[in-house]
Design an enzyme around this catalytic site. Structure first.
Site, PDB file in Angstrom:
ATOM      1  N   GLU A   5       7.070  27.285 -96.812  1.00 28.79           N
ATOM      2  CA  GLU A   5       6.239  28.063 -95.887  1.00 28.79           C
ATOM      3  C   GLU A   5       5.352  27.142 -95.070  1.00 28.79           C
ATOM      4  OE1 GLU A   5       4.100  31.230 -97.825  1.00 28.79           O
ATOM      5  OE2 GLU A   5       5.823  32.552 -97.653  1.00 28.79           O
ATOM      6  N   GLU A  29      12.075  35.000-100.275  1.00 33.55           N
ATOM      7  CA  GLU A  29      11.160  35.531-101.292  1.00 33.55           C
ATOM      8  C   GLU A  29      10.958  37.011-101.022  1.00 33.55           C
ATOM      9  OE1 GLU A  29       7.433  33.422-101.682  1.00 33.55           O
ATOM     10  OE2 GLU A  29       8.440  31.500-101.379  1.00 33.55           O
TER      11      GLU A  29
HETATM   12  C1  GLA Z   1       4.422  32.645-100.765  1.00 28.88           C
HETATM   13  C2  GLA Z   1       4.787  31.326-101.430  1.00 28.88           C
HETATM   14  C3  GLA Z   1       5.143  31.483-102.886  1.00 28.88           C
HETATM   15  C4  GLA Z   1       4.164  32.409-103.576  1.00 28.88           C
HETATM   16  C5  GLA Z   1       4.157  33.743-102.868  1.00 28.88           C
HETATM   17  C6  GLA Z   1       3.239  34.774-103.492  1.00 28.88           C
HETATM   18  O1  GLA Z   1       5.513  33.259-100.309  1.00 28.88           O
HETATM   19  O2  GLA Z   1       5.842  30.669-100.756  1.00 28.88           O
HETATM   20  O3  GLA Z   1       5.140  30.229-103.480  1.00 28.88           O
HETATM   21  O4  GLA Z   1       2.912  31.839-103.537  1.00 28.88           O
HETATM   22  O5  GLA Z   1       3.712  33.561-101.562  1.00 28.88           O
HETATM   23  O6  GLA Z   1       3.524  34.983-104.819  1.00 28.88           O
END
Ligand code: GLA
Length: 577
Positions: free
Chosen positions: A152, A228
């Site tokens: 991210e 995700e």
């Molecule tokens: C983001 C991050 C993950 C985690 C999620 C929330 O997407 O990439 O590593 O922190 O948020 O659980």
């Protein structure tokens, strides 16, 4: 030979169109002896792939010192043995509600950019962590099908040269499988976090149609992948326990798959934040919103709960996934539990006495050194100074406590000061007083611009408006408390360590509660399990069976605030409301 590729806008496995049905399971949040069971649960839910991050700070505790490098490969082998493909996300940053987002504390906030000094550290880490797995699992024919570049990055910055350096570095280290980035599904994330020629994927919890439309606007030809799908969430101390309605989550999963997308369910099985590894967040959408430390459990309200049992979400997800997979194995049995029990501590040792055995040698400094300057990732530090005299009594101000401090004036507890608390007590001290401040660190922020925060007594201690100078400092790491000698009896005054023994016929899982106790840490047979805090929402700690042994077991806990009378073993978790 197995070849995963991206051709003509779709994923292919050995040439045939393939949909990745993945679930996140972090090898570092589950005891290795339980990997097999949890991975089999993923398969039985209908998944064909497991995804894991790799936490840099677990593997490089101090610059150039590496440990536990064999675990990633062993986990990938365990996945292969259960018939699962794998996705690896080696960081260097992972977020993941993990201390400092996986970045070592000793980096002390160096920005995630192509700054040469930062890159030199990153490259040294990747040189260690990747070769053992690229040789066996990430070259063609191994079970790893994709590797992520950063994590991210669009939530953090816009340095595309940095992302390019990482992507090129993965290829140079022998990664032959497709690379990808993952980001939030909005323009600013995608324009910050993606680079040409590397698959872009998106992360979200709901509204898949909108999220994929946002991705499509940037990448009309990339196959759709939700890297995700947040099917649950995590908790912070002092806040409400968060859950996600299973039907709503199953409906979103259905819609992701109906869009023709691949998916990684985050988390399929969350596990626990071991020891002092839980991270922290900032409230709201402001960079410096209130700091909120994350609890020890990482159950995540996931379909496979913290002890590996299927939840209602599991059965609903299995039903959805059964329409997209031909072979659905039987669901493995959930491991047994210990019977409930009430246990009484049999020995105690005051923290001050324990420090003589466990603390590092005293350091002297004009100003209070930070944990990072002391080379302490987490734990407790006792800072001692004196007020010159004679003089009038004045209030003491602790400018920035990270994160919680017991203040003693002439040996008496005068105040407990917490970071970000609305009311910050100002104990009074007169001339010649001895002032001691016992500082406890909690999680480092793992998301947003404030990564790399320091711990300790930042800004020092003021007597009225005057800095107090001259500190004798003792650092107490919490990893190993095996050198303690307990005195019989239970009348210890916190802060103190307590010893409780537990007789077990056959090791099994259990949930440990500390009703009436305040805040502290628990070790099971020498292994630091994690933090507990009566503030909740979490009120029981999951104790995995492999930490126990047949015969006598030792539960040690460090209580900082308030002694209760007993410890309880329970058959159900209490993660709060
Ligand atoms: C983001 C991050 C993950 C985690 C999620 C929330 O997407 O990439 O590593 O922190 O948020 O659980």
């Amino acid at each position: 030979m197995r070849v995963f590729s991206i051709d003509d806008g779709s994923f292919r496995l050995d040439g045939a169109e393939f949909r990745v049905l993945s679930g996140a399971l972090h090898y570092f949040r589950v005891h290795p002896e339980q990997w097999g069971h949890r991975l089999a649960m993923l398969r039985a839910m209908g998944l064909n792939t497991v995804e894991t991050y790799v936490p840099w700070n677990l593997h490089e505790p101090s610059p150039g010192e590496f440990r536990r490098l064999e675990e990633l490969g062993a986990f990938l082998d365990a996945a292969a043995a259960e018939g699962l493909l794998a996705i690896v996300r080696p960081g260097p940053y992972i977020c993941a509600e993990w201390d400092n987002g996986g970045l070592p504390a000793w980096l002390t906030g160096r920005p995630r950019t192509s700054d040469p000094e930062y890159l030199a550290h990153v490259d040294r880490y990747l040189d260690q962590v990747l070769p053992p797995v690229t040789e066996r699992q990430i070259t063609r024919g191994g079970n790893v099908i994709m590797v992520q570049v950063e994590n991210e990055y669009g939530s953090y910055g816009t340095d595309h040269a940095y992302l390019r350096h990482l992507a090129d570095g993965l290829v140079a280290r022998g990664v032959e499988v497709p690379l990808f980035t993952s980001d939030g599904a909005a323009d600013h994330y995608l324009t910050g976090g993606t680079i040409p020629g590397v698959l872009a994927t998106v992360n979200f919890g709901s509204e898949p149609e909108q999220a994929f439309a946002a991705l499509r606007a940037h990448r009309p030809d990339d196959p759709l992948f939700c890297m995700e799908f947040w099917c649950g969430w995590f908790d912070h101390w002092g806040q409400q326990h968060v859950t996600r309605d299973p039907r709503d989550a199953a409906d979103t999963l259905e819609r992701i798959l109906a869009a023709g997308a691949s998916v990684n369910i985050y988390m399929a099985h969350g596990g626990s934040n071991p020891g002092t590894r839980a991270g922290a967040n900032r409230a709201g959408d402001q960079p410096d919103g209130a700091w909120r430390p994350t609890v020890t459990s990482y159950d995540y309200d996931a379909p496979i709960d913290e002890r590996g049992a299927p939840t209602e979400k599991f059965w609903l997800f299995r039903e959805v996934l059964s329409r997209y997979t031909e072979d659905l194995p039987d669901v493995p049995e959930t491991p047994p539990l210990l019977p409930p029990a009430t246990l009484h501590p049999a020995g105690t040792v005051p923290l001050r006495q324990a420090m003589d055995v466990l603390a590092r040698p005293e350091v002297v400094s004009p100003v209070p050194p930070t944990f990072e300057e002391l080379g302490l990732e987490h734990g407790l530090v006792l800072y001692r100074t004196t007020v010159p005299g004679p003089r009038e009594p004045h209030p003491l101000t602790l400018r920035e406590v990270r994160d919680r401090a017991h203040v003693y004036v002439d040996g008496r507890l005068a105040a407990v000061v917490e970071r970000d608390a609305d009311d910050r007590p100002q104990p009074v001290a007169g001339g010649f007083a001895t002032v001691e401040v016992l500082v406890e660190s909690m999680g480092r922020t793992n998301y947003g611009p404030l990564l790399g925060e320091r711990k300790g007594l930042l800004g020092g201690v003021l007597h009225r408006l005057q800095y107090l100078h001259g500190y004798a400092v003792r650092a107490l790491p919490l990893e190993d408390v095996s050198g303690l000698t307990f005195e019989p009896g239970t009348a210890g005054e916190p802060p103190a360590f307590f010893l409780t023994t537990l007789e077990v016929a056959e090791p099994a899982d259990t949930f440990l509660a500390l009703p009436g106790w305040g805040k502290g840490y628990v070790w099971i047979n020498g292994v630091l399990l994690g933090r507990y805090w009566d503030r909740g929402p979490q009120r029981t700690l999951y104790v995995p069976a492999p930490l126990l042994r047949a015969g006598t077991n030792e539960i040690v806990h460090l209580e900082l605030d308030r002694a209760g009378s007993a410890l309880e073993l329970r058959e159900t978790p209490d993660l709060g409301t």
